[in-house]
Structures are given as C-alpha cells and as structure tokens.
Design an enzyme around this catalytic site. Structure first.
Site, PDB file in Angstrom:
ATOM      1  N   LYS A 134       1.111  -1.448  -0.076  1.00 45.10           N
ATOM      2  CA  LYS A 134       0.011  -0.211   0.388  1.00 45.10           C
ATOM      3  C   LYS A 134       0.892   1.154   0.010  1.00 45.10           C
ATOM      4  CE  LYS A 134      -4.311   0.969   1.474  1.00 45.10           C
ATOM      5  NZ  LYS A 134      -4.819   1.090   2.919  1.00 45.10           N
ATOM      6  N   ARG A 158     -25.305  -1.016   9.109  1.00 40.46           N
ATOM      7  CA  ARG A 158     -24.825  -2.398   9.358  1.00 40.46           C
ATOM      8  C   ARG A 158     -25.558  -2.747  10.373  1.00 40.46           C
ATOM      9  NH1 ARG A 158     -20.049  -4.432   4.974  1.00 40.46           N
ATOM     10  NH2 ARG A 158     -20.501  -3.334   3.119  1.00 40.46           N
ATOM     11  N   GLU A 170     -18.726  -4.495  12.133  1.00 40.29           N
ATOM     12  CA  GLU A 170     -19.227  -3.408  12.520  1.00 40.29           C
ATOM     13  C   GLU A 170     -20.988  -3.846  13.290  1.00 40.29           C
ATOM     14  OE1 GLU A 170     -18.427  -1.093   9.439  1.00 40.29           O
ATOM     15  OE2 GLU A 170     -19.431  -2.889   9.046  1.00 40.29           O
TER      16      GLU A 170
END
Length: 618
Positions: A279, A395, A367
């Site tokens: 990344k 969610r 979540e």
C-alpha cells in the site's frame, strides 16, 4: 502515450511488458500529482497500479466484469477506461466519483462505498451470466482488510458451494485503512513469515519464468497451490471454502501477474489469485504509513507531504473533541472502554488506544460484531463507547435494535460523520441515522451545537444507564476544554432570541450558532431553538412555542423523512390532536399470541371501533 490519451483498455493490449511498466510509473506520478491537488484516496490506489494494468491486459472490460471491493482503489481502473481527463474534478460536484459508479462508465459493473460486498455481488453476476447463457469472466478484487467483514465469509461459503466460474483476486497488503486486527490477520501474518511461504513464493517465480500462460501454468502450480493452502494450518481460509488457489504472486510484477491471470482465466470454477502488494507503493511517505494517515488525504505538497489546509487556531475536528473528552472521562472511570470497527485513525481514538491499550478494541471492518461486543461489555458491567461513522452504522441497525436497545444496556454510541460529508458521495452521506434510530425504543438520540455542549453530552451519556447516541459532523469546531462538566437534562432544548422574535426556527448542530449569527447580521427578529435531542423531544418547550403563535420553520440538514420535523409533527399532534393515530407505541412488544398482543397494543378491531365510535360522539 499520455495518460489522458487512453480512452479504452484495449489500447494497452498490444504493449510490451516494458511499456506496461513505464505506463505504471506514469500513472503513479499522475496519481500523486493529481490527488495532491484534489485530495482523495492515495495509498490504496498506489498499491494496485500494476495489478489493475494486468487485469485490463488479460480481461476484456466491459464484457468481463471487474469489481473493486469498496471501490476507493479504482483510480487506475478509471484511467485505463478513459477518465484521466476528469481527475481535476475528482470527488467534486458533478465531477468524477472517488469510487466505481455505474452511471459514470460501462466499465463499472458495481458500486460500493463500504467493504466486503464484492464477493456477494460477483456471485450474483455469475448466476445472472449462467442463467442467461452468457460468457464472460467476473473478477472481484478484495483486500485482506475486507476479509475481516463477515459478509465476505458468507459469500465465500456460497461461492465454494455453487462452484461457478469466478476469479477472486485476493489483494494482500497487510492493511485496510490501518493495520488489520484479529485472528484472520494473525493467521495471514504467520503464513507470510513462514519458511514454506518463502519457498513457495520462490517456486512460483520459477514456474512463471519457465511456463507459458494458460492451463499448463495452472497445472504446474497445482502442488504449490496445495502447499500454500495447507500452510495456513489453523485456518485454511480458502481450502475450507473449497476454492482453488494460485499464489502468492508479486502484485507489482506485471509480467508475473499477466501469466497468472491468464492461467486463472482458463480455470473452470472459482479460483483465488493471491496477490501481494504494498500500500502506498512508490510514494515513500505513504509506504511508511502504519496508521492510515495516507489512506484518504486532502490537498498536500507532494514534496514534503504537508497538508495545504491547516486548522484555524483553537479548532479541532469534532472527532478529536469527542476523543479528548472520552480520554478525560476514562481517566476517572476504569470501566469506560472504547470500540471501533477499523476506524481508529478517522475517529481519533489512537491516543486512547495508547493510553488505555487494555480498554481499546479495534474489531476490524465488522460493525455488527462491534455493536454486539459493546452490548456484551455493558451486560458485564463496563460502560463502552463505540465510535462508528453514520453511513456504516446502517450495517449495525439490527444489533442496535436487538442487542443494545432491547436490553436497555448502557452503551454510548458516537455517530461520527453525521450529516453531509461531501466528497465521498452517496454511499458516505450520513443523513439517515436520525430516521432509522428514532423508531427504536429505549434509545436517546442527540446532537451538540458546539464543543462545550459536546463535552457535556458525552458526560451526560456516561451518567445515563441506557443506550445513548451522540451524532456529530465531519469538520472542525472551536474548542475550549470545559472547566467542569454539566449534566444535561435529557430531552431538553434551549431557546436563543435575537431581537424581537417574529418567527421561530427549530434546528440543531452547528447551524444553531450559524443561524443566530446570520440573524444578528441581518437584524432579523427570530427565536432559534436548539433541538439537541431528537428523541425524546422537548414537548414542554414545543408547547410554549405553539402558544407564541409565530410562524415556525424546521431547518434540518439530514433526510426529512423520519427526522426532526416528523418528530415535531408527532409531538404537536399529541399536544393538540388533529389526527387520531392507532398503532404500536414506542416500546418493544413481548411474547404472546397475536390476538392477545393486538388487544394489549390497542390495535384489535374491537378497540379500533370503540375509538371510531367515540370520535363520532366527540
């Protein structure tokens, strides 16, 4: 070839590997320069440049469907599909979306703004393809961070059982926004550091150098594939789902990627291609970032990395205000804990994590689990604070409802990025939480107008023995630390009068003070009501306002349906009943036969007819 001269992925299919490598470097420079001007997602996009080039080299978009999980790493995909010229408008009104967007290009088969949906969507596309007797490949690209979301595992289970042809690209960069927590990541880490992994990686390279792309390569890698699958000893993620596997492959080596994708394309059934990427690749500051600082950025100086926008003196982000207050309260109460579903950086909880490591819990992108974890902590005698973005809270609706509110547990829910968030578009606008939370019994729902009120609301929330939600927007606020905290009476509003009031405006959040200031500047006589509680509403003040007999405006900056205006209309109807409403009240319904429950709730026909008859005689 100039980046802006690319109008179709077909233009790269006749390039040599050397030319593709040069294109990758050009795109990397273009992205750093462009995002430094507009802001956007940087690290995730720098990490998938070669991967995306190889995908478009091997597969034929838009016939073949390439889905990027979340979609914030699709910038190179946008460039290769002819959208480079629009990057100056990235994330601006009527400009280029920061995610895949179906209305923007035929090369975007799926839209997402949150993680772990790509595998379910990909299987749906495969089913549609097969039922319609069509022929194309479906290639979801999912990172190891997204695999911490339970939805991804549900999809893997179904994909393995259905055995439909699909190429799953597992983009392994050891990061989501920041470092990934949890058992899945620990097992992947043990795989990455094992001796057999290094040997197998070496064998993959040898086979790639010696073999041609296609089925021969696939067969030659079969023993390597089995070795890798069996190396994840405690949790053989893909083997357990009956998925074939190739890898690991260097995600920045275009030649290797082309050969492996070509092999996977010939495979019948679902196959995972394990691609290892870095990344932030090519930009040193982003490569070294371990906290997520370079995941999403505002405009910055690409040479120094310094942001071009600085906070005014004595201003903090709303998230920082909440975090600082939480830290102070936690220093006095050892039972206060903090939970985040992979948003420690964005929610400004890293300092809390450093100060109280035993009381901080990052659950990964999960979540639902995070909310029920908070409920479990509360049931065990702790007082948890869970920080969650408004658009991600959707969610966990079921868990807020069943696990927190139904048991009336003392969980403090910090709803970050509430309201309009701007640049990230539809998937991130936090404008629905008032509507979907207000219907849940036992729940307190509030929003402060300023930092002082924010501190006092958080203090009040921890004094309250039940579920308490505090929503706060993206952006900054003038901050002075409260000398002492004051508990706020739940369900009360405040009234602010400018001049001789000729009308009433009921609003909330930072717009309260903005409206007061604007009214003073324009010498407008007005009564501004700070409706800091959406549930319960201040019926006493509302009754007083109605008696003033002034024009009333409800000014809200969230979705109108189900929000403050509806709460006020409901309360007004109770004060001066214009509409007789029959239905189930603001409470959870216990067990019992439907006949008994309808009678208990007053929604049986006998009770309804009694009401109707009393209306006739009234």
């Amino acid at each position: 070839m100039k980046i802006t001269d690319i109008h179709s992925p077909n233009q790269i299919k006749n390039m040599s590997v050397r030319q593709l490598d040069e294109l990758a470097e050009d795109i990397r420079y273009f992205l750093i320069d462009s995002v430094s001007r507009t802001g956007g997602h940087l690290s995730s996009n720098l990490g998938v440049i070669e991967l995306t080039i190889a995908l478009h080299y091997v597969f034929d978009s838009p016939k073949d469907k390439i889905l990027f999980d979340v979609g914030h790493q699709s910038y190179t995909h946008k460039i290769l599909t002819g959208r480079a010229a629009g990057f100056s408008t990235l994330r601006k009104f009527n400009g280029l979306s920061g995610y895949q967007k179906r209305s923007e290009s035929i090369h975007d088969p799926w839209e997402a703004g949150h993680s772990s949906t790509s595998l379910s969507a990909a299987l749906g596309l495969c089913i549609a393809r097969d039922l319609k007797y069509e022929h194309y490949d479906v290639i979801p690209v999912i990172g190891d961070g997204a695999l911490t979301g339970g939805m991804a595992f549900e999809a893997l289970n179904d994909i393995g059982a259905s055995r439909r042809k699909m190429i799953i690209v597992f983009n392994d960069n050891n990061m989501s926004i920041s470092r990934n927590p949890g058992a899945v990541e620990k097992r992947l880490t043990s795989l990455r550091t094992s001796n057999i992994y290094r040997h197998v990686k070496h064998d993959v390279k040898n086979n790639l150098n010696q073999s041609r792309a296609g089925t021969n390569l696939l067969h030659s890698l079969s023993h390597i594939r089995d070795s890798i699958k069996n190396t994840i000893v405690d949790a053989p993620l893909f083997k357990e789902f009956e998925l074939d596997y190739i890898g690991p492959v260097d995600g920045h080596n275009i030649s290797e990627l082309i050969k492996v994708f070509s092999a996977a394309k010939e495979h019948d059934g679902p196959i995972v291609v394990h691609v290892v990427t870095k990344k932030g690749k090519g930009y040193k500051l982003a490569e070294q970032d371990k906290t997520g600082k370079w995941h999403g950025v505002g405009p910055f100086d690409p040479k120094t990395g310094r942001p071009l926008m600085k906070l005014p003196v004595q201003e903090l982000s709303w998230s920082q205000v909440m975090s600082d207050t939480l830290i102070d309260l936690a220093s006095r109460d050892p039972y206060i804990t903090a939970i985040t579903p992979a948003m420690a950086q964005g929610s400004k909880l890293l300092e809390f994590a450093n100060l109280y490591p035993d009381r901080f819990f990052d659950c990964g992108i999960a979540e639902q689990h995070a909310m029920t974890l908070a409920a479990g902590m509360a049931a065990g005698g702790l007082h948890p604070f869970i920080s969650i973005y408004s658009s991600f809270l959707q969610r966990a609706y079921d868990q807020v409802n069943h696990d927190v509110a139904r048991m009336n547990l003392p969980v403090v829910i910090g709803i970050d990025r509430a309201g309009l968030v701007g640049d990230d578009g539809e998937t991130h606008q936090g404008i629905y939480d008032i509507s979907f939370l207000r219907s849940i019994p036992n729940l307190i729902l509030s929003q402060p107008k300023d930092a002082r009120e924010a501190q006092n609301l958080l203090y009040t929330a921890f004094k309250y023995d039940g579920p308490f939600c505090i929503r706060y927007p993206r952006g900054n606020v003038h901050f002075v630390r409260n000398e002492k905290y004051e508990a706020i009476e739940i369900g009360t509003w405040t009234c602010h009068i400018v001049g001789i009031p000729e009308q009433v405006v009921i609003t909330y959040g930072p717009d309260v003070d903005r409206l007061i200031e604007k009214a003073r500047e324009n010498s407008l006589g007005i009564m501004v009501i700070n409706a800091r509680f959406f549930k319960p509403v201040d019926t006493k003040m509302l009754d007083t306002i109605l008696k003033e007999d002034l024009p009333i405006t409800v000014f809200e900056t969230d979705a109108k349906i189900g929000s403050l205006s509806d709460a006020i209309l409901e309360a007004m109807n109770r004060i001066d009943r214009k509409l007789d409403i029959i239905g189930i009240g603001d409470h959870f319904v216990p067990q019992g036969s439907i006949r008994i429950l309808r009678k208990e709730e007053g929604i049986d026909l006998e009770t309804v007819f009694e009401r109707l008859e009393s209306n006739e005689t009234a």
